[in-house]
Design a protein around this motif. Sequence first.
Motif, PDB file in Angstrom:
ATOM      1  N   ASN A  75       2.323   3.365  -8.111  1.00 53.03           N
ATOM      2  CA  ASN A  75       1.986   2.020  -8.625  1.00 53.03           C
ATOM      3  C   ASN A  75       0.638   1.505  -8.151  1.00 53.03           C
ATOM      4  N   LYS A  76      -0.134   2.337  -7.453  1.00 55.54           N
ATOM      5  CA  LYS A  76      -1.444   1.872  -7.017  1.00 55.54           C
ATOM      6  C   LYS A  76      -2.372   1.787  -8.219  1.00 55.54           C
ATOM      7  N   MET A  77      -3.222   0.774  -8.259  1.00 57.88           N
ATOM      8  CA  MET A  77      -4.085   0.496  -9.403  1.00 57.88           C
ATOM      9  C   MET A  77      -4.865   1.733  -9.840  1.00 57.88           C
ATOM     10  N   ASN A  78      -4.768   2.056 -11.120  1.00 52.67           N
ATOM     11  CA  ASN A  78      -5.491   3.167 -11.734  1.00 52.67           C
ATOM     12  C   ASN A  78      -5.164   4.522 -11.096  1.00 52.67           C
ATOM     13  N   ASN A  79      -4.028   4.584 -10.379  1.00 54.14           N
ATOM     14  CA  ASN A  79      -3.597   5.840  -9.782  1.00 54.14           C
ATOM     15  C   ASN A  79      -4.653   6.411  -8.842  1.00 54.14           C
ATOM     16  N   ARG A  80      -5.419   5.534  -8.212  1.00 55.81           N
ATOM     17  CA  ARG A  80      -6.521   5.961  -7.354  1.00 55.81           C
ATOM     18  C   ARG A  80      -5.998   6.569  -6.064  1.00 55.81           C
ATOM     19  N   LYS A  81      -6.783   7.502  -5.501  1.00 56.77           N
ATOM     20  CA  LYS A  81      -6.424   8.144  -4.248  1.00 56.77           C
ATOM     21  C   LYS A  81      -7.137   7.470  -3.082  1.00 56.77           C
ATOM     22  N   CYS A  82      -6.518   7.580  -1.913  1.00 59.45           N
ATOM     23  CA  CYS A  82      -7.130   7.091  -0.684  1.00 59.45           C
ATOM     24  C   CYS A  82      -7.286   8.286   0.248  1.00 59.45           C
ATOM     25  N   TYR A  83      -8.502   8.586   0.645  1.00 58.40           N
ATOM     26  CA  TYR A  83      -8.740   9.767   1.468  1.00 58.40           C
ATOM     27  C   TYR A  83      -8.826   9.448   2.959  1.00 58.40           C
ATOM     28  N   SER A  86      -5.343   6.852   7.836  1.00 59.64           N
ATOM     29  CA  SER A  86      -4.640   5.682   8.366  1.00 59.64           C
ATOM     30  C   SER A  86      -4.358   4.649   7.280  1.00 59.64           C
ATOM     31  N   THR A  87      -5.318   4.480   6.367  1.00 55.81           N
ATOM     32  CA  THR A  87      -5.120   3.536   5.259  1.00 55.81           C
ATOM     33  C   THR A  87      -4.027   4.037   4.322  1.00 55.81           C
ATOM     34  N   TRP A  88      -4.053   5.328   4.008  1.00 54.33           N
ATOM     35  CA  TRP A  88      -3.025   5.913   3.139  1.00 54.33           C
ATOM     36  C   TRP A  88      -1.647   5.778   3.764  1.00 54.33           C
ATOM     37  N   VAL A  89      -1.531   6.069   5.064  1.00 53.01           N
ATOM     38  CA  VAL A  89      -0.249   5.948   5.761  1.00 53.01           C
ATOM     39  C   VAL A  89       0.286   4.524   5.635  1.00 53.01           C
ATOM     40  N   ALA A  90      -0.577   3.542   5.893  1.00 53.25           N
ATOM     41  CA  ALA A  90      -0.151   2.141   5.827  1.00 53.25           C
ATOM     42  C   ALA A  90       0.262   1.753   4.411  1.00 53.25           C
ATOM     43  N   ASP A  91      -0.514   2.159   3.407  1.00 51.74           N
ATOM     44  CA  ASP A  91      -0.227   1.795   2.020  1.00 51.74           C
ATOM     45  C   ASP A  91       1.059   2.443   1.514  1.00 51.74           C
ATOM     46  N   LEU A  92       1.253   3.728   1.834  1.00 52.22           N
ATOM     47  CA  LEU A  92       2.450   4.432   1.357  1.00 52.22           C
ATOM     48  C   LEU A  92       3.706   3.875   2.012  1.00 52.22           C
TER      49      LEU A  92
END
Length: 264
Positions: A75-83, A86-92
């Motif tokens: 459900n993240k906007m535009n199916n964008r990835k986070c590389y 730490s940010t990815w861990v928090a968001d997921l």
Amino acid sequence: ERRKIELAQIENCDLEKVTDDDVVKSFEKEVDPNAPEKDKFMLRYLEEGKLLHRFGKTLFVHGALKEDSFGKVPNKMNNRKCYEVSTWVADLNAWAKGQVDEFKAKPSEGKNTKGRKGHGLMDYGVPKGYDGKTVICASFLKDGNAAPLQPGVVYPLAASGISTVVSGHIPHGDCPTVIRTRLDEGAVTVVMADTSYSKMGHESDWGVDNRGGAVSEVIINRDGTAFVHGKLADGSEIEYDVPLSEKAAMDEVLVGDQQPDDWW
């Protein structure tokens, strides 16, 4: 049938008195927000659970990290990835918590359809769920054997300061499997610690469970190093260090390195 046996033990009653309805109701109570506190332990587990967890230079994941799943959050906007890890861990983890909170607020809405609250998290946790881009139902193995990490996984991990990844999910062998991947972009070590099928055909009081007698402890340090000790299915004792890949030359550490003949 095994749940019936368990319930008979819990209730201290004859097995014949436990019905199929009792089994269904027991599972429902485990996640029912309105159930007594002692019964809804699975809901409490989900509330505290994490899809990813970072500890220093180590990342914990149930299944595995793949190029097509790395950095993805449903459900993240535009199916964008986070590389950035730490940010990815928090968001997921925030997305997963939101799914649990939605279910708790309206546990009966949607019934057994895709409209059920929390359906996204349930879909994320099954084979081929979330179009296969899940870190839960994934494996670092290929055709049953260890395989090097994909470059699109090594680079963002190394760039984010991750040197070690610890996972389970797929039973493999009778001692923790170590996989080292060294690329120009960086070096990452994977420790797969599921040895729950250490002896095929092994029987316990439940019947054939393939569990065997293998057991190991994996001690993780904040700097990404690890220490493994335990015993194999035949009772042999094991003990080995897992140093950082980028600080270990190929001829210094053999545990986890793929040899010229493709053996590990």
